[in-house]
Design a protein around this motif. Structure first.
Motif, PDB file in Angstrom:
ATOM      1  N   HIS A 116       0.825  -1.210   0.000  1.00 33.25           N
ATOM      2  CA  HIS A 116       0.000   0.000   0.000  1.00 33.25           C
ATOM      3  C   HIS A 116       0.857   1.258   0.000  1.00 33.25           C
ATOM      4  O   HIS A 116       0.549   2.227  -0.713  1.00 33.25           O
ATOM      5  CB  HIS A 116      -0.952   0.004   1.199  1.00 33.25           C
ATOM      6  CG  HIS A 116      -2.033  -1.017   1.100  1.00 33.25           C
ATOM      7  ND1 HIS A 116      -2.873  -1.126   0.021  1.00 33.25           N
ATOM      8  CD2 HIS A 116      -2.401  -2.013   1.952  1.00 33.25           C
ATOM      9  CE1 HIS A 116      -3.719  -2.116   0.210  1.00 33.25           C
ATOM     10  NE2 HIS A 116      -3.446  -2.687   1.371  1.00 33.25           N
ATOM     11  N   SER A 121       0.030   7.223  -1.023  1.00 30.50           N
ATOM     12  CA  SER A 121       0.419   7.794   0.270  1.00 30.50           C
ATOM     13  C   SER A 121      -0.705   7.543   1.258  1.00 30.50           C
ATOM     14  O   SER A 121      -1.867   7.847   0.998  1.00 30.50           O
ATOM     15  CB  SER A 121       0.718   9.282   0.130  1.00 30.50           C
ATOM     16  OG  SER A 121      -0.448   9.983  -0.211  1.00 30.50           O
ATOM     17  N   PHE A 122      -0.346   6.942   2.359  1.00 28.72           N
ATOM     18  CA  PHE A 122      -1.288   6.637   3.416  1.00 28.72           C
ATOM     19  C   PHE A 122      -0.773   7.233   4.717  1.00 28.72           C
ATOM     20  O   PHE A 122       0.419   7.117   5.023  1.00 28.72           O
ATOM     21  CB  PHE A 122      -1.402   5.111   3.635  1.00 28.72           C
ATOM     22  CG  PHE A 122      -2.191   4.381   2.600  1.00 28.72           C
ATOM     23  CD1 PHE A 122      -3.506   4.024   2.849  1.00 28.72           C
ATOM     24  CD2 PHE A 122      -1.624   4.029   1.381  1.00 28.72           C
ATOM     25  CE1 PHE A 122      -4.233   3.322   1.906  1.00 28.72           C
ATOM     26  CE2 PHE A 122      -2.349   3.329   0.436  1.00 28.72           C
ATOM     27  CZ  PHE A 122      -3.670   2.975   0.700  1.00 28.72           C
ATOM     28  N   THR A 123      -1.665   7.840   5.481  1.00 24.03           N
ATOM     29  CA  THR A 123      -1.298   8.192   6.841  1.00 24.03           C
ATOM     30  C   THR A 123      -1.324   6.893   7.652  1.00 24.03           C
ATOM     31  O   THR A 123      -1.860   5.871   7.190  1.00 24.03           O
ATOM     32  CB  THR A 123      -2.293   9.201   7.449  1.00 24.03           C
ATOM     33  OG1 THR A 123      -3.560   8.554   7.589  1.00 24.03           O
ATOM     34  CG2 THR A 123      -2.416  10.462   6.588  1.00 24.03           C
ATOM     35  N   SER A 124      -0.784   6.936   8.837  1.00 25.68           N
ATOM     36  CA  SER A 124      -0.820   5.746   9.692  1.00 25.68           C
ATOM     37  C   SER A 124      -2.252   5.296   9.940  1.00 25.68           C
ATOM     38  O   SER A 124      -2.564   4.106   9.909  1.00 25.68           O
ATOM     39  CB  SER A 124      -0.118   6.015  11.026  1.00 25.68           C
ATOM     40  OG  SER A 124       1.250   6.215  10.823  1.00 25.68           O
ATOM     41  N   SER A 125      -3.125   6.258  10.169  1.00 31.63           N
ATOM     42  CA  SER A 125      -4.533   5.949  10.432  1.00 31.63           C
ATOM     43  C   SER A 125      -5.194   5.308   9.200  1.00 31.63           C
ATOM     44  O   SER A 125      -5.950   4.342   9.323  1.00 31.63           O
ATOM     45  CB  SER A 125      -5.271   7.224  10.839  1.00 31.63           C
ATOM     46  OG  SER A 125      -6.632   6.959  11.036  1.00 31.63           O
ATOM     47  N   GLU A 126      -4.922   5.874   8.032  1.00 32.89           N
ATOM     48  CA  GLU A 126      -5.490   5.314   6.801  1.00 32.89           C
ATOM     49  C   GLU A 126      -4.963   3.910   6.533  1.00 32.89           C
ATOM     50  O   GLU A 126      -5.716   3.014   6.129  1.00 32.89           O
ATOM     51  CB  GLU A 126      -5.164   6.214   5.611  1.00 32.89           C
ATOM     52  CG  GLU A 126      -5.886   7.543   5.632  1.00 32.89           C
ATOM     53  CD  GLU A 126      -5.347   8.525   4.599  1.00 32.89           C
ATOM     54  OE1 GLU A 126      -6.117   9.428   4.215  1.00 32.89           O
ATOM     55  OE2 GLU A 126      -4.169   8.406   4.191  1.00 32.89           O
ATOM     56  N   LEU A 127      -3.686   3.701   6.787  1.00 30.05           N
ATOM     57  CA  LEU A 127      -3.098   2.386   6.581  1.00 30.05           C
ATOM     58  C   LEU A 127      -3.696   1.372   7.562  1.00 30.05           C
ATOM     59  O   LEU A 127      -4.018   0.254   7.192  1.00 30.05           O
ATOM     60  CB  LEU A 127      -1.578   2.455   6.721  1.00 30.05           C
ATOM     61  CG  LEU A 127      -0.794   1.198   6.377  1.00 30.05           C
ATOM     62  CD1 LEU A 127      -1.120   0.692   4.972  1.00 30.05           C
ATOM     63  CD2 LEU A 127       0.705   1.457   6.517  1.00 30.05           C
ATOM     64  N   ARG A 128      -3.865   1.794   8.818  1.00 31.50           N
ATOM     65  CA  ARG A 128      -4.501   0.938   9.820  1.00 31.50           C
ATOM     66  C   ARG A 128      -5.905   0.548   9.369  1.00 31.50           C
ATOM     67  O   ARG A 128      -6.290  -0.620   9.433  1.00 31.50           O
ATOM     68  CB  ARG A 128      -4.537   1.641  11.175  1.00 31.50           C
ATOM     69  CG  ARG A 128      -5.257   0.843  12.273  1.00 31.50           C
ATOM     70  CD  ARG A 128      -5.214   1.549  13.611  1.00 31.50           C
ATOM     71  NE  ARG A 128      -3.869   1.584  14.162  1.00 31.50           N
ATOM     72  CZ  ARG A 128      -3.275   0.545  14.752  1.00 31.50           C
ATOM     73  NH1 ARG A 128      -3.910  -0.607  14.866  1.00 31.50           N
ATOM     74  NH2 ARG A 128      -2.056   0.663  15.220  1.00 31.50           N
ATOM     75  N   ASN A 129      -6.673   1.520   8.900  1.00 31.11           N
ATOM     76  CA  ASN A 129      -8.043   1.253   8.442  1.00 31.11           C
ATOM     77  C   ASN A 129      -8.055   0.309   7.245  1.00 31.11           C
ATOM     78  O   ASN A 129      -8.902  -0.589   7.160  1.00 31.11           O
ATOM     79  CB  ASN A 129      -8.763   2.557   8.101  1.00 31.11           C
ATOM     80  CG  ASN A 129      -9.090   3.378   9.322  1.00 31.11           C
ATOM     81  OD1 ASN A 129      -9.130   2.867  10.448  1.00 31.11           O
ATOM     82  ND2 ASN A 129      -9.305   4.676   9.120  1.00 31.11           N
ATOM     83  N   GLN A 130      -7.121   0.503   6.314  1.00 31.37           N
ATOM     84  CA  GLN A 130      -7.062  -0.349   5.130  1.00 31.37           C
ATOM     85  C   GLN A 130      -6.741  -1.792   5.517  1.00 31.37           C
ATOM     86  O   GLN A 130      -7.369  -2.734   5.026  1.00 31.37           O
ATOM     87  CB  GLN A 130      -6.035   0.173   4.129  1.00 31.37           C
ATOM     88  CG  GLN A 130      -5.906  -0.658   2.872  1.00 31.37           C
ATOM     89  CD  GLN A 130      -7.199  -0.717   2.060  1.00 31.37           C
ATOM     90  OE1 GLN A 130      -7.949   0.263   1.996  1.00 31.37           O
ATOM     91  NE2 GLN A 130      -7.460  -1.860   1.453  1.00 31.37           N
TER      92      GLN A 130
END
Length: 150
Positions: A116, A121-130
């Motif tokens: 990913h 580009s993912f924030t930590s929160s977005e990556l966690r959600n994904q």
């Protein structure tokens, strides 16, 4: 008797001995029906794979498919079961297959996180959600984020 006759007789005896040895080893298998191993059984406990009941052909194919899906893209346990069901395996066979493979789900989560991050580009929160959406458990997600330095 001629030398050739002795060779034939020797070969027949060798086959009988080999068949007997194989038959003896089969009787030592955990699923051979004996309540307790015989005195000649090896003292080591069976591996996890050996302690499972025999698989059907469909289950063996599901296990092979599950193993081949690991590592390259990073897949969660839930995602792998869904993937196997989508290609035609029953839910029961898919779950059995996933339980039989030696998967390292934290490494799978790290692989998915890396994929990913390489594609967007993912924030930590977005990556966690994904990763959560893909079916990874919280400890797997925490491990992946730590491995990615997030």
């Amino acid at each position: 008797m001629s030398g050739r006759a002795w060779i034939v007789i020797g070969a027949i005896i060798a086959v009988i001995v080999a068949v007997g040895a194989v038959g003896g080893m089969l009787s030592l298998r955990p699923d051979a029906g004996d309540a307790a191993p015989t005195a000649s059984a090896p003292s080591a406990s069976p591996t996890a794979e050996e302690s499972f009941a025999p698989l059907t052909v469909a289950q063996e194919l599901a296990v092979d498919a599950a193993r081949s899906s690991l590592g390259s893209l990073g897949v969660s346990r839930r995602g792998l079961v869904q993937q196997l069901v989508e290609v035609g395996y029953s839910t029961e066979d898919a779950e059995l297959a996933v339980d039989r493979i030696d998967a390292h789900w934290k490494n799978e989560a790290s692989t998915a996180a890396n994929r990913h991050l390489n594609t967007g580009s993912f924030t930590s929160s977005e990556l966690r959600n994904q990763l959560s959406f893909e079916g990874f458990a919280e400890p797997e997600i925490d491990y992946a984020l730590a491995a990615m330095g997030r």
